[in-house]
Scaffold this motif. Structure first.
Motif, PDB file in Angstrom:
ATOM      1  N   ALA A 100       0.829  -1.214   0.000  1.00 18.37           N
ATOM      2  CA  ALA A 100       0.000   0.000   0.000  1.00 18.37           C
ATOM      3  C   ALA A 100       0.856   1.254   0.000  1.00 18.37           C
ATOM      4  O   ALA A 100       0.590   2.201  -0.746  1.00 18.37           O
ATOM      5  CB  ALA A 100      -0.937  -0.015   1.206  1.00 18.37           C
ATOM      6  N   LEU A 143      -5.103  -5.294  -3.868  1.00 15.35           N
ATOM      7  CA  LEU A 143      -5.517  -5.295  -2.472  1.00 15.35           C
ATOM      8  C   LEU A 143      -6.838  -6.033  -2.304  1.00 15.35           C
ATOM      9  O   LEU A 143      -7.036  -6.771  -1.332  1.00 15.35           O
ATOM     10  CB  LEU A 143      -5.642  -3.856  -1.961  1.00 15.35           C
ATOM     11  CG  LEU A 143      -4.325  -3.092  -1.774  1.00 15.35           C
ATOM     12  CD1 LEU A 143      -4.611  -1.622  -1.468  1.00 15.35           C
ATOM     13  CD2 LEU A 143      -3.484  -3.713  -0.662  1.00 15.35           C
ATOM     14  N   PRO A 164      -3.796   0.012   3.919  1.00  9.84           N
ATOM     15  CA  PRO A 164      -4.857  -0.145   2.921  1.00  9.84           C
ATOM     16  C   PRO A 164      -6.071   0.739   3.196  1.00  9.84           C
ATOM     17  O   PRO A 164      -6.740   1.172   2.251  1.00  9.84           O
ATOM     18  CB  PRO A 164      -5.220  -1.634   3.035  1.00  9.84           C
ATOM     19  CG  PRO A 164      -3.960  -2.281   3.500  1.00  9.84           C
ATOM     20  CD  PRO A 164      -3.365  -1.288   4.466  1.00  9.84           C
TER      21      PRO A 164
END
Length: 206
Positions: A100, A143, A164
């Motif tokens: 991320a 993700l 995230p």
């Protein structure tokens, strides 16, 4: 007490949320990135990298870089339940955090909002932004895929959900993008956490 140097809505939001989860007293010190506060002596004397998040700890030492701060908080406050139980789950939390921050944020989002850092010539900025959007969009999909069969990026909620979360916040709130299904569900569950709500309110984002 600890001091979190943050900028409203920046990546420091993820660390802000983790501190709210822990419940230990801390001072939130607003650093206005848009006005260049990160380059002024008041900030560079704390963190010469001119970046948020920056965490000044109770002993006076300073910790920088999102993954390091997130991991340290989880390891230092075990009662908060931010550290996964198994080595594999810890690895998954680190994996989600690193991807991320290092890829989706630094390679994708940064190209969209700071193209001058990647191409000095203004004539190239639109191409840089387009490449950033491509990386960011692919990042959301990756993700999302990492959440297959699970609600969180490790076995349960952990420090690995913080990075995230801020990526999803940027996508949904700043870029007005539709999140993929599993990532959208994760974002909704994060928004429902009292710690997230407190962090958003303190940053004026609620």
């Amino acid at each position: 007490m600890m001091k979190l140097y943050y900028s409203p809505g920046a990546c420091s939001l993820g660390i802000h949320m983790l501190l709210e989860e822990i419940g230990a007293p801390f001072e939130a010190v607003m650093t206005n990135l848009r006005e260049g506060a990160q380059f002024k002596p008041e900030f560079t004397s704390v963190n010469p990298k001119s970046k948020v998040p920056t965490l000044a700890r109770e002993d006076g030492s300073v910790l920088t870089e999102f993954p390091a701060i997130a991991f340290w908080l989880a390891a230092s406050y075990p009662k908060a339940g931010l550290m996964p139980d198994s080595a594999d789950a810890v690895a998954r939390a680190i994996e989600a955090t690193d991807y991320a921050v290092a890829t989706v944020h630094m390679q994708g989002f940064s190209r969209i909002f700071r193209p001058v850092n990647f191409a000095p010539s203004e004539a190239d900025h639109e191409a840089v932004k387009a490449r950033g959007t491509e990386i960011f969009t692919k990042g959301l999909k990756n993700l999302d895929a990492a959440l297959e069969g699970r609600d969180f990026f490790a076995d349960s909620f952990s420090f690995g959900d913080a990075a995230p979360f801020y990526i999803s916040f940027w996508a949904a709130e700043r870029l007005k993008m539709e999140l993929p299904g599993r990532l959208a569900a994760h974002y909704a569950s994060m928004r429902a956490r009292p710690s997230v709500q407190r962090a958003l309110q303190r940053e004026g984002l609620a």
